[in-house]
Design a protein around this motif. Structure first.
Motif: not given
Length: 156
Positions: A72-79, A87-88, A92-94, A154-156
């Motif tokens: 599964e991809n590691y794309k962060p969710l918008p924040q 938490p979501e 993903i980061r972890d 990795w970054m949001c």
């Protein structure tokens, strides 16, 4: 030139596996075919996925077109910019950090039971390999270094 096409694994020789990458919802690109041992192939694909193909969903299929492994991809969710990690996104980061650590961990420790001794052995192995992990204060950025040089981020 990259060809985009629906998954159609075709015929593979027994013992062969095909690596696929999702290029659009429901459309998959064949990345490669191999007769490599599945456990080694999974580690190779997981490392390439976590380091260079973070935004893609990927999978490995066998000669019967059965999916053996999904990535599964590691794309962060918008924040909100500057806010602490959600938490979501932390999950993903972890998951991303864990995938890279698994790849960098010696084979004898990859499937070891999660005892304090084995966790310390993993930390020691990463230290010996000169692996460092840096997180931003709010947790929205992570960089993994090897020998003092950035290996992946990795970054949001």
């Amino acid at each position: 030139m990259t060809l985009k096409r629906e998954v159609n694994p075709g015929i593979l020789k027994p013992g062969m596996h095909r690596v696929l990458s999702e290029v659009a919802p429901g459309q998959w690109q064949i990345v490669g075919d191999t007769g490599q041992d599945l456990s080694l192939l999974q580690i190779d694909v997981a490392s390439q996925h976590a380091i260079g193909m973070q935004s893609a969903n990927m999978m490995i299929v066998d000669s019967d077109s059965k999916v053996t492994t999904k990535f599964e991809n590691y794309k962060p969710l918008p924040q909100i910019d500057g806010a602490p990690i959600t938490p979501e996104n932390q999950r993903i980061r972890d998951r991303w950090v864990a995938a890279i650590i698994l790849w960098l961990t010696p084979s004898e420790l990859r499937n070891a039971e999660a005892t304090p001794e084995n966790q310390q052995a993993v930390r020691n192995a990463l230290k010996k390999a000169k692996i460092e992990i840096s997180l931003s204060g709010n947790g929205t950025e992570a960089i993994i270094f090897r020998n003092g040089e950035p290996l992946a981020s990795w970054m949001c």
